[in-house]
Design a protein around this motif. Sequence first.
Motif, mmCIF file in Angstrom:
data_model
loop_
_atom_site.group_PDB
_atom_site.id
_atom_site.type_symbol
_atom_site.label_atom_id
_atom_site.label_comp_id
_atom_site.label_asym_id
_atom_site.label_seq_id
_atom_site.Cartn_x
_atom_site.Cartn_y
_atom_site.Cartn_z
ATOM 1 N N PRO A 251 0.824 -1.222 0.000
ATOM 2 C CA PRO A 251 0.000 0.000 0.000
ATOM 3 C C PRO A 251 0.856 1.269 0.000
ATOM 4 C CG PRO A 251 -0.847 -1.592 1.573
ATOM 5 C CD PRO A 251 0.503 -2.076 1.157
ATOM 6 N N MET A 252 1.928 1.244 0.800
ATOM 7 C CA MET A 252 2.813 2.404 0.862
ATOM 8 C C MET A 252 3.517 2.627 -0.474
ATOM 9 S SD MET A 252 6.199 2.930 3.241
ATOM 10 C CE MET A 252 7.037 1.569 2.402
ATOM 11 N N LEU A 253 4.030 1.551 -1.074
ATOM 12 C CA LEU A 253 4.753 1.666 -2.337
ATOM 13 C C LEU A 253 3.842 2.156 -3.455
ATOM 14 C CD1 LEU A 253 6.835 -1.623 -2.069
ATOM 15 C CD2 LEU A 253 7.641 0.713 -1.700
ATOM 16 N N ARG A 254 2.591 1.701 -3.449
ATOM 17 C CA ARG A 254 1.637 2.167 -4.459
ATOM 18 C C ARG A 254 1.421 3.669 -4.324
ATOM 19 N NH1 ARG A 254 -4.544 0.190 -4.266
ATOM 20 N NH2 ARG A 254 -4.334 1.326 -2.295
ATOM 21 N N ARG A 255 1.313 4.159 -3.103
ATOM 22 C CA ARG A 255 1.111 5.591 -2.868
ATOM 23 C C ARG A 255 2.343 6.387 -3.306
ATOM 24 N NH1 ARG A 255 -3.043 7.729 0.152
ATOM 25 N NH2 ARG A 255 -2.769 9.876 0.910
ATOM 26 N N LEU A 256 3.533 5.824 -3.087
ATOM 27 C CA LEU A 256 4.759 6.496 -3.527
ATOM 28 C C LEU A 256 4.790 6.611 -5.045
ATOM 29 C CD1 LEU A 256 7.520 4.929 -1.223
ATOM 30 C CD2 LEU A 256 6.158 6.991 -0.852
ATOM 31 N N ARG A 257 4.410 5.532 -5.713
ATOM 32 C CA ARG A 257 4.401 5.564 -7.178
ATOM 33 C C ARG A 257 3.364 6.547 -7.707
ATOM 34 N NH1 ARG A 257 5.345 -0.071 -6.324
ATOM 35 N NH2 ARG A 257 3.109 -0.513 -6.496
ATOM 36 N N GLN B 278 -0.132 4.304 15.368
ATOM 37 C CA GLN B 278 -0.149 3.051 14.636
ATOM 38 C C GLN B 278 0.557 1.971 15.446
ATOM 39 O OE1 GLN B 278 -1.446 2.053 11.791
ATOM 40 N NE2 GLN B 278 -2.124 3.965 10.853
ATOM 41 N N LEU B 279 0.179 0.711 15.211
ATOM 42 C CA LEU B 279 0.883 -0.424 15.775
ATOM 43 C C LEU B 279 1.998 -0.847 14.820
ATOM 44 C CD1 LEU B 279 -2.134 -2.513 17.115
ATOM 45 C CD2 LEU B 279 -0.447 -1.264 18.486
ATOM 46 N N HIS B 280 2.965 -1.529 15.350
ATOM 47 C CA HIS B 280 4.175 -1.914 14.614
ATOM 48 C C HIS B 280 3.860 -2.590 13.282
ATOM 49 C CE1 HIS B 280 8.481 -2.922 14.532
ATOM 50 N NE2 HIS B 280 8.115 -4.053 13.978
ATOM 51 N N THR B 281 2.994 -3.590 13.315
ATOM 52 C CA THR B 281 2.700 -4.398 12.133
ATOM 53 C C THR B 281 2.106 -3.574 11.001
ATOM 54 O OG1 THR B 281 2.361 -6.369 13.480
ATOM 55 C CG2 THR B 281 1.399 -6.377 11.277
ATOM 56 N N PHE B 282 1.329 -2.556 11.344
ATOM 57 C CA PHE B 282 0.592 -1.811 10.329
ATOM 58 C C PHE B 282 1.310 -0.569 9.819
ATOM 59 C CE2 PHE B 282 -2.626 -3.884 13.113
ATOM 60 C CZ PHE B 282 -3.052 -4.831 12.187
ATOM 61 N N LEU B 283 2.467 -0.276 10.353
ATOM 62 C CA LEU B 283 3.183 0.928 9.932
ATOM 63 C C LEU B 283 3.481 0.961 8.429
ATOM 64 C CD1 LEU B 283 5.628 1.532 12.918
ATOM 65 C CD2 LEU B 283 3.994 3.186 12.015
ATOM 66 N N PRO B 284 3.979 -0.137 7.824
ATOM 67 C CA PRO B 284 4.327 -0.063 6.398
ATOM 68 C C PRO B 284 3.122 0.184 5.487
ATOM 69 C CG PRO B 284 5.342 -1.978 7.418
ATOM 70 C CD PRO B 284 4.332 -1.449 8.388
ATOM 71 N N ALA B 285 1.931 -0.161 5.955
ATOM 72 C CA ALA B 285 0.727 0.011 5.136
ATOM 73 C C ALA B 285 0.068 1.364 5.356
ATOM 74 C CB ALA B 285 -0.274 -1.106 5.441
ATOM 75 N N SER B 286 0.660 2.181 6.210
ATOM 76 C CA SER B 286 0.031 3.446 6.578
ATOM 77 C C SER B 286 0.206 4.496 5.490
ATOM 78 C CB SER B 286 0.646 3.961 7.885
ATOM 79 O OG SER B 286 0.267 5.289 8.137
ATOM 80 N N ALA B 287 -0.887 5.162 5.148
ATOM 81 C CA ALA B 287 -0.827 6.269 4.194
ATOM 82 C C ALA B 287 0.000 7.417 4.764
ATOM 83 C CB ALA B 287 -2.234 6.745 3.856
ATOM 84 N N SER B 288 -0.038 7.570 6.080
ATOM 85 C CA SER B 288 0.721 8.643 6.715
ATOM 86 C C SER B 288 2.222 8.441 6.531
ATOM 87 C CB SER B 288 0.389 8.720 8.204
ATOM 88 O OG SER B 288 -0.966 9.054 8.416
#
Length: 207
Positions: free
Chosen positions: A18-24, A183-193
């Motif tokens: 999710p994060m990488l898609r937002r970066l692209r 955010q919790l640790h596991t969900f950080l990479p998927a965060s839009a923030s």
Amino acid sequence: MLVLYVHGMGRSPLSGWPMLRRLRQAGLRTSVFGYVAALESFDSIVRRLRKHIEHIARQGPYAVAGHSLGGVLLRAALAGMPAGTLQPKHVFLIGSPVSSARLAVKLKSRWVFKLLAGDCGQLLAAPERMSTVSGPQVPTTAIVGVAGLRGRLSPFGDELNDGVVSDSEVSASWISAKVELRQLHTFLPASASVADIIVRSCARDTD
């Protein structure tokens, strides 16, 4: 600019999708690096990652982002880059410990942890080994979660944490900036923030 993402222990490059898609979507190029902590030693992963970064560095300006163990791997890889290698414009440490992690210390002797975390898990539990992984010599932002349980029932007591690492375990004098997210640790990479923080920083780094 290209952003290299390195996932955390027990995860895969898909954890940052999710994060990488937002970066692209924001116009950044992306690359990922994968590993399996249960099958490779810390040093062997670092050697592979260093070669990957060397390849990326030959293509032009780049930044790197590592979640949890991924940030430790990135720091170790960058510290040993050959002279003359283009350094990243920015390092993003996402819930990544910069000292030994107390949960790893508690789990280090359990056979399941040894099996699944391998040498990397033992490194996270060893203050002397973690102290040898130096901080980057470029701007570094720590993105940390603070939604973990606090109080009598928490292994971190009243200290801010993301459920896996505490505030003190992700803090160091060489970190340029620290951003706290609910955010919790596991969900950080998927965060839009998290993605937005990286996009804004990369925009400034290319001005």
